[in-house]
Design a protein around this motif. Structure first.
Motif, PDB file in Angstrom:
ATOM      1  N   LEU A  60     -49.388 -69.133 -28.247  1.00 30.42           N
ATOM      2  CA  LEU A  60     -50.498 -69.895 -28.804  1.00 30.42           C
ATOM      3  C   LEU A  60     -51.117 -70.852 -27.798  1.00 30.42           C
ATOM      4  O   LEU A  60     -52.336 -70.886 -27.623  1.00 30.42           O
ATOM      5  CB  LEU A  60     -50.027 -70.670 -30.037  1.00 30.42           C
ATOM      6  N   CYS A  61     -50.287 -71.643 -27.137  1.00 35.95           N
ATOM      7  CA  CYS A  61     -50.807 -72.698 -26.261  1.00 35.95           C
ATOM      8  C   CYS A  61     -51.170 -72.191 -24.871  1.00 35.95           C
ATOM      9  O   CYS A  61     -52.090 -72.705 -24.250  1.00 35.95           O
ATOM     10  CB  CYS A  61     -49.791 -73.834 -26.159  1.00 35.95           C
ATOM     11  N   GLU A  62     -50.433 -71.189 -24.389  1.00 39.47           N
ATOM     12  CA  GLU A  62     -50.698 -70.668 -23.052  1.00 39.47           C
ATOM     13  C   GLU A  62     -51.484 -69.364 -23.084  1.00 39.47           C
ATOM     14  O   GLU A  62     -51.974 -68.911 -22.052  1.00 39.47           O
ATOM     15  CB  GLU A  62     -49.370 -70.460 -22.307  1.00 39.47           C
ATOM     16  N   GLY A  63     -51.590 -68.753 -24.257  1.00 41.12           N
ATOM     17  CA  GLY A  63     -52.360 -67.518 -24.389  1.00 41.12           C
ATOM     18  C   GLY A  63     -51.775 -66.342 -23.633  1.00 41.12           C
ATOM     19  O   GLY A  63     -52.494 -65.410 -23.270  1.00 41.12           O
ATOM     20  N   LYS A  64     -50.466 -66.357 -23.410  1.00 35.67           N
ATOM     21  CA  LYS A  64     -49.818 -65.298 -22.642  1.00 35.67           C
ATOM     22  C   LYS A  64     -49.126 -64.295 -23.566  1.00 35.67           C
ATOM     23  O   LYS A  64     -48.749 -64.622 -24.681  1.00 35.67           O
ATOM     24  CB  LYS A  64     -48.790 -65.887 -21.681  1.00 35.67           C
ATOM     25  N   THR A  65     -48.962 -63.084 -23.061  1.00 34.51           N
ATOM     26  CA  THR A  65     -48.221 -62.046 -23.765  1.00 34.51           C
ATOM     27  C   THR A  65     -46.741 -62.200 -23.463  1.00 34.51           C
ATOM     28  O   THR A  65     -46.360 -62.605 -22.361  1.00 34.51           O
ATOM     29  CB  THR A  65     -48.709 -60.652 -23.320  1.00 34.51           C
ATOM     30  N   ILE A  66     -45.883 -61.905 -24.432  1.00 36.01           N
ATOM     31  CA  ILE A  66     -44.442 -61.948 -24.212  1.00 36.01           C
ATOM     32  C   ILE A  66     -43.841 -60.580 -24.504  1.00 36.01           C
ATOM     33  O   ILE A  66     -44.442 -59.751 -25.185  1.00 36.01           O
ATOM     34  CB  ILE A  66     -43.751 -63.016 -25.082  1.00 36.01           C
ATOM     35  N   ARG A  67     -42.641 -60.346 -23.979  1.00 29.65           N
ATOM     36  CA  ARG A  67     -41.924 -59.091 -24.216  1.00 29.65           C
ATOM     37  C   ARG A  67     -40.566 -59.428 -24.826  1.00 29.65           C
ATOM     38  O   ARG A  67     -39.865 -60.325 -24.340  1.00 29.65           O
ATOM     39  CB  ARG A  67     -41.751 -58.314 -22.902  1.00 29.65           C
ATOM     40  N   LEU A  68     -40.211 -58.712 -25.880  1.00 37.75           N
ATOM     41  CA  LEU A  68     -38.971 -58.979 -26.594  1.00 37.75           C
ATOM     42  C   LEU A  68     -38.121 -57.720 -26.684  1.00 37.75           C
ATOM     43  O   LEU A  68     -38.629 -56.637 -26.942  1.00 37.75           O
ATOM     44  CB  LEU A  68     -39.264 -59.475 -28.017  1.00 37.75           C
ATOM     45  N   GLU A  69     -36.819 -57.887 -26.482  1.00 42.06           N
ATOM     46  CA  GLU A  69     -35.880 -56.795 -26.734  1.00 42.06           C
ATOM     47  C   GLU A  69     -35.210 -56.964 -28.089  1.00 42.06           C
ATOM     48  O   GLU A  69     -34.850 -55.990 -28.737  1.00 42.06           O
ATOM     49  CB  GLU A  69     -34.818 -56.731 -25.630  1.00 42.06           C
ATOM     50  N   LYS A 112     -36.384 -50.247 -25.462  1.00 47.72           N
ATOM     51  CA  LYS A 112     -37.700 -50.427 -24.862  1.00 47.72           C
ATOM     52  C   LYS A 112     -38.289 -51.743 -25.378  1.00 47.72           C
ATOM     53  O   LYS A 112     -38.492 -51.896 -26.588  1.00 47.72           O
ATOM     54  CB  LYS A 112     -38.614 -49.257 -25.234  1.00 47.72           C
ATOM     55  N   PRO A 113     -38.546 -52.703 -24.501  1.00 51.81           N
ATOM     56  CA  PRO A 113     -39.085 -53.992 -24.965  1.00 51.81           C
ATOM     57  C   PRO A 113     -40.432 -53.817 -25.662  1.00 51.81           C
ATOM     58  O   PRO A 113     -41.221 -52.934 -25.307  1.00 51.81           O
ATOM     59  CB  PRO A 113     -39.233 -54.797 -23.669  1.00 51.81           C
ATOM     60  N   ILE A 114     -40.686 -54.649 -26.649  1.00 50.10           N
ATOM     61  CA  ILE A 114     -41.976 -54.636 -27.331  1.00 50.10           C
ATOM     62  C   ILE A 114     -42.841 -55.754 -26.767  1.00 50.10           C
ATOM     63  O   ILE A 114     -42.337 -56.783 -26.306  1.00 50.10           O
ATOM     64  CB  ILE A 114     -41.821 -54.807 -28.851  1.00 50.10           C
ATOM     65  N   GLU A 115     -44.128 -55.545 -26.810  1.00 53.05           N
ATOM     66  CA  GLU A 115     -45.080 -56.533 -26.297  1.00 53.05           C
ATOM     67  C   GLU A 115     -45.757 -57.236 -27.473  1.00 53.05           C
ATOM     68  O   GLU A 115     -46.256 -56.586 -28.389  1.00 53.05           O
ATOM     69  CB  GLU A 115     -46.120 -55.839 -25.427  1.00 53.05           C
ATOM     70  N   ILE A 116     -45.740 -58.560 -27.444  1.00 51.67           N
ATOM     71  CA  ILE A 116     -46.389 -59.364 -28.478  1.00 51.67           C
ATOM     72  C   ILE A 116     -47.566 -60.100 -27.846  1.00 51.67           C
ATOM     73  O   ILE A 116     -47.396 -60.810 -26.851  1.00 51.67           O
ATOM     74  CB  ILE A 116     -45.419 -60.388 -29.105  1.00 51.67           C
ATOM     75  N   LYS A 117     -48.752 -59.941 -28.433  1.00 53.02           N
ATOM     76  CA  LYS A 117     -49.967 -60.580 -27.922  1.00 53.02           C
ATOM     77  C   LYS A 117     -50.383 -61.733 -28.835  1.00 53.02           C
ATOM     78  O   LYS A 117     -50.008 -61.762 -30.022  1.00 53.02           O
ATOM     79  CB  LYS A 117     -51.091 -59.552 -27.828  1.00 53.02           C
ATOM     80  N   PRO A 118     -51.154 -62.690 -28.322  1.00 57.68           N
ATOM     81  CA  PRO A 118     -51.564 -63.842 -29.150  1.00 57.68           C
ATOM     82  C   PRO A 118     -52.250 -63.454 -30.455  1.00 57.68           C
ATOM     83  O   PRO A 118     -52.090 -64.140 -31.458  1.00 57.68           O
ATOM     84  CB  PRO A 118     -52.513 -64.609 -28.215  1.00 57.68           C
ATOM     85  N   GLU A 119     -53.009 -62.352 -30.455  1.00 59.28           N
ATOM     86  CA  GLU A 119     -53.716 -61.976 -31.679  1.00 59.28           C
ATOM     87  C   GLU A 119     -52.766 -61.486 -32.784  1.00 59.28           C
ATOM     88  O   GLU A 119     -53.180 -61.318 -33.938  1.00 59.28           O
ATOM     89  CB  GLU A 119     -54.755 -60.889 -31.390  1.00 59.28           C
ATOM     90  N   GLN A 120     -51.496 -61.281 -32.462  1.00 57.81           N
ATOM     91  CA  GLN A 120     -50.522 -60.868 -33.468  1.00 57.81           C
ATOM     92  C   GLN A 120     -49.868 -62.054 -34.176  1.00 57.81           C
ATOM     93  O   GLN A 120     -49.053 -61.850 -35.087  1.00 57.81           O
ATOM     94  CB  GLN A 120     -49.429 -59.999 -32.817  1.00 57.81           C
ATOM     95  N   LEU A 121     -50.210 -63.264 -33.784  1.00 56.33           N
ATOM     96  CA  LEU A 121     -49.568 -64.447 -34.349  1.00 56.33           C
ATOM     97  C   LEU A 121     -49.875 -64.609 -35.838  1.00 56.33           C
ATOM     98  O   LEU A 121     -50.988 -64.353 -36.294  1.00 56.33           O
ATOM     99  CB  LEU A 121     -50.017 -65.702 -33.602  1.00 56.33           C
ATOM    100  N   ARG A 122     -48.880 -65.070 -36.585  1.00 57.25           N
ATOM    101  CA  ARG A 122     -49.000 -65.392 -38.000  1.00 57.25           C
ATOM    102  C   ARG A 122     -48.233 -66.697 -38.246  1.00 57.25           C
ATOM    103  O   ARG A 122     -47.404 -67.099 -37.439  1.00 57.25           O
ATOM    104  CB  ARG A 122     -48.421 -64.278 -38.882  1.00 57.25           C
TER     105      ARG A 122
END
Length: 318
Positions: free
Chosen positions: A72-81, A177-187
């Motif tokens: 949200l604050c940095e607008g970066k994508t993250i990857r989660l396992e 396989k890590p998943i990618e989470i983008k800012p537009e997916q935030l809830r």
């Protein structure tokens, strides 16, 4: 639709706090967000790291404070396992995958097993399970290939070999396989906002099951006596000022009200401390003199927080 997870642009339609205050909760780590996730073959993993099956999912997952701020604050994508599934009711079935992966090298899970029971509540899952690169084995494969080529007197193309290793590792194994989470997916979870500010911050509390709770606070007892009740008049001058602040900003956090009061203190004509009670106010404390007394009173920010919480609860109760 009876939802509890909402997009961020719906904040203003659901709660009375400002969007800026909502963002500040994330900044200060007081509220965590969720993310909408859609995918297949996510892994159900036991406490001892056994793979119990795979499932398809379209729903929300929890995020940590750090992950929420990054998105949200940095607008970066993250990857989660790994992540916490929030809505297990959106899972149709757990699929037995033991035959699919039985012949694959496995250095990720303790074993392959099966449990067809979908968890009743939130649970930890992992990203899509399948073939992933085994970098160490692939590295040894390339080295052995080059050594054998040298022994056979063949030409060794080091650049091509190493590039092929990066693009498509020749040796595979069972993995995540890590998943990618983008800012537009935030809830956001509307229940967490209600916990933070109280259900009175909701514009339609009955929509989320809070109506009875609020009504029960305002219903007058039927057996009231006619005995006059002494009015509950606040005499502590700082609590009176807190009440004035809460009249205008009922859901604001204590740090914002403290800063607002500091700004008010610096004004020639004060809006909240209208009787000029406060004699000095710093970043850490308030100093004032009680009426009819010469004794100096000092209140720390921590005490201010505690007393503000008490005043807020009392005002919402009555």
């Amino acid at each position: 639709m009876n939802r509890i997870f909402f997009r961020l642009n719906e904040v203003k339609d659901l709660v009375s706090i400002s969007y800026g205050d909502f963002l500040s909760l994330i900044d200060y780590g007081e509220l965590t967000l969720c993310a909408w996730l859609e995918g297949q073959k996510f892994g159900l993993v036991s406490k001892n790291n056994a793979l119990l099956g795979v499932f398809d999912y379209s729903g929300t997952v929890s995020l940590t404070k750090r992950q929420s701020k990054t998105l949200l604050c940095e607008g970066k994508t993250i990857r989660l396992e790994q992540f916490l599934i929030q809505e297990p009711e959106r899972i149709k079935a757990i699929i037995d995958c033991r035959e699919w992966f039985a012949d694959l090298p496995n250095h990720t899970f303790s074993k392959l097993s099966y449990s067809g029971d979908v968890p009743n509540g939130p649970f930890v899952a992992c990203g899509p399970v399948g073939l992933v690169a085994d970098q160490r084995a692939s590295l040894n494969y390339v080295k052995n290939k080059q050594q054998q080529a040298l022994v056979d007197g063949e030409k060794v193309d080091l650049l091509d070999d190493w590039m092929s290793l990066l693009v498509d590792a020749p040796v595979k194994q069972l993995g995540i396989k890590p998943i990618e989470i983008k800012p537009e997916q935030l809830r956001f979870d509307i229940r967490k906002l209600a916990e933070q500010f109280g259900p009175e911050c909701l514009k339609q509390p009955e929509r989320f099951g809070f109506a009875k709770q609020i009504e029960s606070q305002t219903v007058m007892p039927s057996n009231r006596t006619s005995t006059p009740i002494e009015p509950n008049v606040e005499t502590n001058p700082i609590k009176v000022i807190m009440g004035a602040l809460l009249d205008e900003y009922p859901t604001a956090r204590s740090d914002k009200l403290w800063n607002l009061l500091r700004q008010d203190f610096k004004q020639t004509v004060r809006c909240y401390d209208i009787e000029q009670v406060i004699d000095e106010m710093t970043q850490d404390q308030i100093i004032w003199f009680g009426r009819g007394r010469d004794a100096e009173n000092v209140m720390s920010y921590k005490t201010f927080q505690n007393q503000l919480s008490a005043v807020r609860k009392q005002r919402f109760k009555t």
